[in-house]
Design an enzyme around this catalytic site. Structure first.
Site, PDB file in Angstrom:
ATOM      1  N   VAL A  13      -4.324   4.326  23.664  1.00 35.35           N
ATOM      2  CA  VAL A  13      -5.731   4.450  23.305  1.00 35.35           C
ATOM      3  C   VAL A  13      -6.436   3.104  23.420  1.00 35.35           C
ATOM      4  CG1 VAL A  13      -7.334   5.016  21.434  1.00 35.35           C
ATOM      5  CG2 VAL A  13      -5.304   6.434  21.818  1.00 35.35           C
ATOM      6  N   GLU A  36      -5.567   8.755  25.868  1.00 26.73           N
ATOM      7  CA  GLU A  36      -5.843  10.123  25.438  1.00 26.73           C
ATOM      8  C   GLU A  36      -7.343  10.352  25.305  1.00 26.73           C
ATOM      9  OE1 GLU A  36      -4.903  13.099  21.646  1.00 26.73           O
ATOM     10  OE2 GLU A  36      -4.882  10.922  21.406  1.00 26.73           O
ATOM     11  N   CYS A 110       1.279  12.128  19.315  1.00 26.40           N
ATOM     12  CA  CYS A 110       0.560  11.104  18.548  1.00 26.40           C
ATOM     13  C   CYS A 110       0.632  11.395  17.052  1.00 26.40           C
ATOM     14  CB  CYS A 110      -0.894  11.034  18.990  1.00 26.40           C
ATOM     15  SG  CYS A 110      -1.829   9.761  18.098  1.00 26.40           S
ATOM     16  N   HIS A 153       9.275  10.592  23.483  1.00 28.11           N
ATOM     17  CA  HIS A 153       9.305   9.320  22.767  1.00 28.11           C
ATOM     18  C   HIS A 153      10.393   9.420  21.706  1.00 28.11           C
ATOM     19  CE1 HIS A 153       6.880   6.047  20.399  1.00 28.11           C
ATOM     20  NE2 HIS A 153       8.095   5.654  20.748  1.00 28.11           N
ATOM     21  N   ASN A 184      11.008   7.411  26.668  1.00 29.39           N
ATOM     22  CA  ASN A 184      10.079   6.403  26.180  1.00 29.39           C
ATOM     23  C   ASN A 184      10.592   5.846  24.854  1.00 29.39           C
ATOM     24  OD1 ASN A 184       7.867   4.874  25.443  1.00 29.39           O
ATOM     25  ND2 ASN A 184       6.498   6.595  25.098  1.00 29.39           N
ATOM     26  N   GLY A 185      10.530   4.518  24.718  1.00 25.61           N
ATOM     27  CA  GLY A 185      10.911   3.901  23.448  1.00 25.61           C
ATOM     28  C   GLY A 185      11.728   2.636  23.617  1.00 25.61           C
ATOM     29  N   ALA A 208       5.194   1.440  26.853  1.00 22.51           N
ATOM     30  CA  ALA A 208       3.874   1.215  26.258  1.00 22.51           C
ATOM     31  C   ALA A 208       3.713  -0.253  25.876  1.00 22.51           C
ATOM     32  CB  ALA A 208       3.675   2.124  25.044  1.00 22.51           C
ATOM     33  N   ARG A 209       4.251  -0.630  24.706  1.00 19.60           N
ATOM     34  CA  ARG A 209       4.019  -1.994  24.215  1.00 19.60           C
ATOM     35  C   ARG A 209       4.509  -3.066  25.173  1.00 19.60           C
ATOM     36  NH1 ARG A 209       7.045  -2.198  18.818  1.00 19.60           N
ATOM     37  NH2 ARG A 209       8.316  -0.629  19.882  1.00 19.60           N
TER      38      ARG A 209
END
Length: 301
Positions: A13, A36, A110, A153, A184-185, A208-209
């Site tokens: 986001v 999203e 989410c 995730h 993911n993770g 992601a991060r």
């Protein structure tokens, strides 16, 4: 879209806008998810060709508010992620954007209150604290709907980013399905793409991060210096006339990981009012001038 052996930028986001998606692709991401976007908001939009920057904009009717921006460069790799709690409304939103993106994704993970309170995100799972066997069964049920792939995730709703991702449980989902699974993770280095694939058997890997902090994580040649990646992000924000608030938010997220917003760079980003201010801060004034002059020239033809 082919979901085998792909490196994937996760939806984030206020981060996963066009410049950041193209930044990730520039460094090697095969598939890039947008942030999203709620179906309610999308169905209030109209599609416009933005000749000023060479993009396709989905703009809220009666305003100049760009809800989603994309371009031909990413058409075969961008995934539009939607927040929804209603199948009919989701279909309407998907039909509006489907000709300009490679795939549509429904957010079912989410854990944030704004999603759950609207019956979206993790609320679609129905059980906030899914136990392991239920997760596998749910994945099987999702598969029967005809999805092309499933991203998993490796955390539960109540888990926080500091909690280790459960790669072994992703492996159990992979074993139960025949469609590609995107794991993911806890991906923070390029080598982690290989490690999680081996540990889970997943077809592809999403980050992601790790990508937010340094988008060159996707490069097989190794990460580039953080300063270089930031400047490239600023250039892409200028090229695509990204919303200044969005660009500042992403830069602040990068800075907070490596440094502190109370230091000179962070303070200067906070005080910046325009992309030109950021161009000056990051030594990209000549690039900004080139882009603006080109737009004026192209617009006069």
């Amino acid at each position: 879209m082919d979901y085998e052996n792909k490196l994937v930028l996760a939806p984030m986001v206020r981060v996963g806008t066009l410049p950041f998606r193209l930044l990730a692709a520039h460094y090697g991401a095969d598939i890039t998810y947008g942030e999203e976007i709620i179906d309610h908001k999308m169905i209030k939009c109209e599609r416009r060709i933005n000749e000023h920057v060479g993009a396709v904009d989905f703009v809220e009717k009666g305003t100049d508010n760009v809800v989603f921006r994309t371009c031909s460069l990413e058409k075969n790799q961008v995934v539009f992620q939607m927040g929804t709690s209603n199948a009919v409304r989701a279909l309407s939103a998907a039909q509006l954007v489907c000709q300009d993106v490679a795939a549509i994704d429904i957010n079912m993970g989410c854990p944030k209150s704004f999603s759950i309170s609207g019956g979206m995100g993790a609320a679609l799972l129905k059980k906030p604290d899914l136990i392991h066997d239920d997760t596998v069964e749910l994945a099987r049920r999702i598969e029967t709907t005809g999805v092309s792939a499933l991203a998993v995730h490796g955390r539960r709703v109540a888990d926080r980013p500091r909690d280790p991702a459960k790669w072994s449980e992703i492996a159990d989902v992979v074993a139960a399905l025949s469609v590609p699974v995107i794991a993911n993770g806890d991906i923070f280095e390029y080598e982690d793409f290989h490690h999680i694939k081996v540990a889970t058997g997943a077809s592809s890997v999403m980050v992601a991060r790790g990508a937010l902090w340094n988008a060159s994580i996707f490069s097989a040649d190794g990460k580039l210096p953080w300063e270089e990646v930031k400047r490239e992000y600023v250039r892409k924000s200028i090229s695509w006339d990204n919303d200044i608030k969005s660009t500042k938010h992403t830069l602040k997220e990068m800075i907070m990981h490596y440094s502190c917003l109370e230091l000179p760079e962070g303070k200067a980003v906070i005080k910046s009012d325009t992309l030109a201010d950021l161009a000056k801060l990051y030594g990209e004034e000549k690039y900004n001038q080139f882009v603006q002059e080109k737009r004026l020239f192209d617009g006069s033809r």
